[in-house]
Design an enzyme around this catalytic site. Structure first.
Site, short mmCIF file in Angstrom:
data_model
loop_
_atom_site.label_atom_id
_atom_site.label_comp_id
_atom_site.label_asym_id
_atom_site.label_seq_id
_atom_site.Cartn_x
_atom_site.Cartn_y
_atom_site.Cartn_z
N PHE A 196 0.85 -1.19 0.00
CA PHE A 196 0.00 0.00 0.00
C PHE A 196 0.89 1.25 0.00
O PHE A 196 1.90 1.30 0.69
CB PHE A 196 -0.88 -0.06 1.25
CG PHE A 196 -2.01 0.92 1.25
CD1 PHE A 196 -3.19 0.64 0.58
CD2 PHE A 196 -1.90 2.12 1.94
CE1 PHE A 196 -4.25 1.55 0.59
CE2 PHE A 196 -2.95 3.03 1.96
CZ PHE A 196 -4.13 2.74 1.28
N TYR A 241 -11.36 0.74 10.18
CA TYR A 241 -12.51 1.24 9.42
C TYR A 241 -12.86 0.37 8.23
O TYR A 241 -13.77 0.69 7.49
CB TYR A 241 -12.30 2.70 8.99
CG TYR A 241 -11.02 2.99 8.26
CD1 TYR A 241 -10.89 2.69 6.90
CD2 TYR A 241 -9.93 3.55 8.91
CE1 TYR A 241 -9.71 2.96 6.23
CE2 TYR A 241 -8.75 3.82 8.24
CZ TYR A 241 -8.64 3.52 6.90
OH TYR A 241 -7.47 3.77 6.25
N LYS A 242 -12.09 -0.72 8.02
CA LYS A 242 -12.39 -1.62 6.91
C LYS A 242 -13.32 -2.73 7.43
O LYS A 242 -14.49 -2.49 7.69
CB LYS A 242 -11.09 -2.12 6.29
CG LYS A 242 -10.35 -0.95 5.61
CD LYS A 242 -8.96 -1.27 5.12
CE LYS A 242 -8.34 -0.01 4.48
NZ LYS A 242 -6.91 -0.13 4.24
N ASP A 296 1.38 -5.57 8.28
CA ASP A 296 0.26 -4.66 8.12
C ASP A 296 -1.00 -5.50 7.91
O ASP A 296 -1.11 -6.24 6.93
CB ASP A 296 0.51 -3.73 6.93
CG ASP A 296 -0.57 -2.66 6.80
OD1 ASP A 296 -1.74 -2.96 7.15
OD2 ASP A 296 -0.26 -1.55 6.35
N ARG A 321 -12.10 -3.30 -8.04
CA ARG A 321 -11.87 -4.13 -6.87
C ARG A 321 -13.21 -4.41 -6.20
O ARG A 321 -13.94 -3.48 -5.85
CB ARG A 321 -10.92 -3.42 -5.92
CG ARG A 321 -10.32 -4.34 -4.87
CD ARG A 321 -9.35 -3.60 -4.01
NE ARG A 321 -10.04 -2.58 -3.20
CZ ARG A 321 -9.48 -1.89 -2.23
NH1 ARG A 321 -8.20 -2.08 -1.95
NH2 ARG A 321 -10.15 -1.00 -1.53
C1 PLP Z 1 -6.11 0.96 4.27
C2 PLP Z 1 -4.66 0.75 4.43
C3 PLP Z 1 -3.86 1.70 5.08
C4 PLP Z 1 -4.48 2.99 5.55
O1 PLP Z 1 -3.66 3.81 6.29
P1 PLP Z 1 -4.31 5.12 6.95
O2 PLP Z 1 -3.26 5.72 7.74
O3 PLP Z 1 -5.51 4.68 7.74
O4 PLP Z 1 -4.78 6.00 5.83
C5 PLP Z 1 -2.52 1.41 5.26
N1 PLP Z 1 -1.98 0.25 4.81
C6 PLP Z 1 -2.73 -0.69 4.16
C7 PLP Z 1 -2.12 -1.97 3.71
C8 PLP Z 1 -4.09 -0.46 3.94
O5 PLP Z 1 -4.84 -1.37 3.32
#
Ligand code: PLP
Length: 410
Positions: A134, A236-237, A211, A385
Site C-alpha cells: 500500500f 474502518y475496513k 500490516d 476491486r
Molecule cells: C487501508 C490501508 C492503510 C491505511 O492507512 P491510513 O493511515 O488509515 O490511511 C494502510 N496500509 C494498508 C495496507 C491499507 O490497506
C-alpha cells in the site's frame, strides 16, 4: 427464466448462517445503494455504533464531562489498551497487554517501524519491503530510510499475486533489520504466508512488522503462536469503525522493554497527570500511545469488533471464502468471455476477502456502476476491486453487480 447462477446466489443467501447480521447494520437511505462492494475500504456502520455514539454525547461526554477520563466503571483513560485487547481477542490470536488503539495506521506504522529500526544492532541497516505494498507503507519506509540512513531492499511483487516465502528468503540476511509486509495485498488480495515468512525473517535475525489492514476481521490469525514481532492495522475496513477511525498497534510482549517508539507524548508517559519533567515511558504497551486517545473514534470501533466477536472470525472467513469463490465463478461464466481478467489468486488458501477484475475500459465502467448505486472500488490503471465484507454482503450482491458489469460491456 432465472439464470442458474442467480438462482444459486438466492439459495446461498437463504442458507447463509451470517445473513441475519445485516439487520444489525444501518441501512442506506432509499434509492442510494443497490450493492455495496467496498466494505474493505470503508465498512458499513453498525446500529450499535449509532446508539453508542448518541449515548456518549448525552451521558459520558454530555453529563460526566472531564470526569469521563478517570471516573466511573469504564474510564476513557483505559480505552486504548481495552479496545486493543478486544481486537486482539476477537481477531488477532493475541493475549492481552500487547495491542493498543491510537493514531492512524500511517502514524502507527511509522512509530513501530522507527522503534524497530532504532533498536537494530550495528550492521543491520536494511529494511525489506515490496513494490506492491500500500502506498502509505512505502512512503513511510522511504521516509525512515532517509531519516536514519537505512537502505531499502525492494521485492518486486507480482501484482496479480504477492510476496512469497522464497522471495523473502532470497533477500534477508545479516544486514536485515526489519521486514514490512501486508498480510493481505490491497490490490490482488494475495494472502501472505505469515507463519512461514515470520520464521524465515527470524532465522535471519531480523524483525517483522505485518500490516493487517486488509485481513483484520476477515482472515483469522495467530500472532502470538506464529511469533510475530510487530503489527499494525486499521479499524474502518472489516471492523466497521467509521471514516478515519483510529488504528491499532501490536508489540509482542517480549519486545516491550526494548523497543521505544519515537513520539514521546504525555499520554504514553508514566503518571501523565503529574506533568513531571522528562519523558519516562509508561510500562508495557501503553507507551505506544502518544497524545490524547481518540475516544469518539473508538466508540464505533468497539461496536464493530464486538460484532466480529459474536459472529466469530472463523465463521466470517468461511463465508468470505464462499463469497470470493462464487464471485470468481460468476466472473468466469459471465465476464471472462468478454475479455475481463481476474487479477487475484484462484487458490482460496492464498486469497483474502476481495478480488480484482481488470479490463482496459474499467475506469469508465466503474463510474457507470457508481451512478447505478453499485459501489466497488477502482484501482488504477484498469482494476475494479470487489470487496465482499461477509457481515454485510449477500451472494445476490455479487450477481447484481456482475450482471451490471456484463451489461455495460456490451
Ligand atoms: C487501508 C490501508 C492503510 C491505511 O492507512 P491510513 O493511515 O488509515 O490511511 C494502510 N496500509 C494498508 C495496507 C491499507 O490497506
Amino acid at each position: 427464466m432465472i439464470d442458474e447462477l442467480v438462482r444459486r446466489a438466492m439459495d446461498l443467501d437463504l442458507d447463509d448462517p451470517l445473513q441475519h447480521f445485516l439487520d444489525d447494520f444501518v441501512p442506506a437511505k432509499q434509492g442510494r445503494l443497490a450493492a455495496y462492494l467496498d466494505g474493505n475500504s470503508l465498512g458499513r456502520p453498525t446500529k450499535a455504533a449509532q446508539s453508542a455514539l448518541a449515548e456518549l454525547v448525552t451521558d459520558a461526554w454530555g453529563s460526566e464531562l472531564i470526569r469521563g477520563w478517570t471516573d466511573g466503571d469504564d474510564p476513557w483513560m483505559q480505552w486504548p489498551e481495552q479496545t486493543g485487547d478486544l481486537i486482539a481477542d476477537a481477531c488477532l490470536g493475541a493475549a492481552d497487554g500487547q495491542t493498543v488503539v491510537a493514531d492512524s495506521t500511517t502514524v502507527m506504522l511509522y512509530k513501530l517501524a522507527r522503534a524497530a529500526v532504532d533498536a537494530a544492532p550495528d550492521g543491520r541497516d536494511e529494511i525489506v519491503l515490496d513494490t506492491d505494498n500500500f502506498p502509505t507503507d512505502r512512503y513511510v519506509l522511504e521516509g525512515i530510510s532517509r531519516e536514519r540512513g537505512f537502505n531499502l531492499r525492494w521485492i518486486d511483487a507480482d501484482p496479480d499475486t504477492g510476496v512469497t516465502p522464497d522471495q523473502i528468503a532470497a533477500v534477508v540476511g545479516e544486514r536485515t533489520a526489519l521486514v514490512v509486509l501486508s498480510h493481505v495485498a490491497y490490490r490482488s488480495a494475495w494472502l501472505a504466508d505469515m507463519p512461514a515468512i515470520t520464521k524465515i525473517v527470524h532465522d535471519a535475525g531480523a524483525l517483522v512488522l505485518w500490516d493487517l489492514c486488509h485481513s483484520v476481521g476477515v482472515v483469522p490469525m495467530q500472532l502470538d503462536e506464529w511469533g510475530v514481532d510487530l503489527a499494525v492495522g486499521c479499524t474502518y475496513k472489516y471492523l466497521n469503525g467509521g471514516p478515519g477511525a483510529p488504528a491499532f498497534g501490536y508489540v509482542a510482549r517480549r519486545h516491550q522493554g526494548n523497543l521505544r517508539q519515537p513520539i514521546h507524548g504525555w499520554m504514553g508517559r508514566a503518571e501523565p497527570f503529574e506533568m513531571a519533567p522528562g519523558y519516562v515511558p509508561a510500562g508495557g504497551i501503553r507507551s505506544l500511545v502518544s497524545g490524547t486517545p481518540p475516544i469518539v473514534g473508538m466508540v464505533p470501533v468497539r461496536a464493530g469488533v464486538q460484532m466480529v466477536q459474536r459472529a466469530k472470525v472463523e465463521a466470517i472467513r468461511e463465508k468470505s471464502v464462499a463469497l470470493t469463490e462464487f464471485a470468481i465463478e460468476v466472473h468466469d461464466a459471465w465476464l471472462a468471455p468478454l475479455g475481463v481478467r481476474l487479477a487475484s489468486p484462484r487458490d482460496a488458501k492464498r486469497r483474502g476477502g476481495h478480488i480484482t477484475l481488470c479490463r482496459n475500459d474499467f475506469r469508465e465502467v466503474y463510474r457507470q456502476l457508481w451512478d447505478d448505486g453499485v459501489i466497488p472500488d477502482f484501482r488504477a490503471p484498469d482494476g475494479i476491486r470487489i470487496g465482499l465484507a461477509p457481515l454485510t454482503t449477500r451472494f445476490t450482491d455479487v450477481t447484481t453487480s456482475m450482471e451490471l458489469i456484463r451489461g455495460s460491456l456490451g
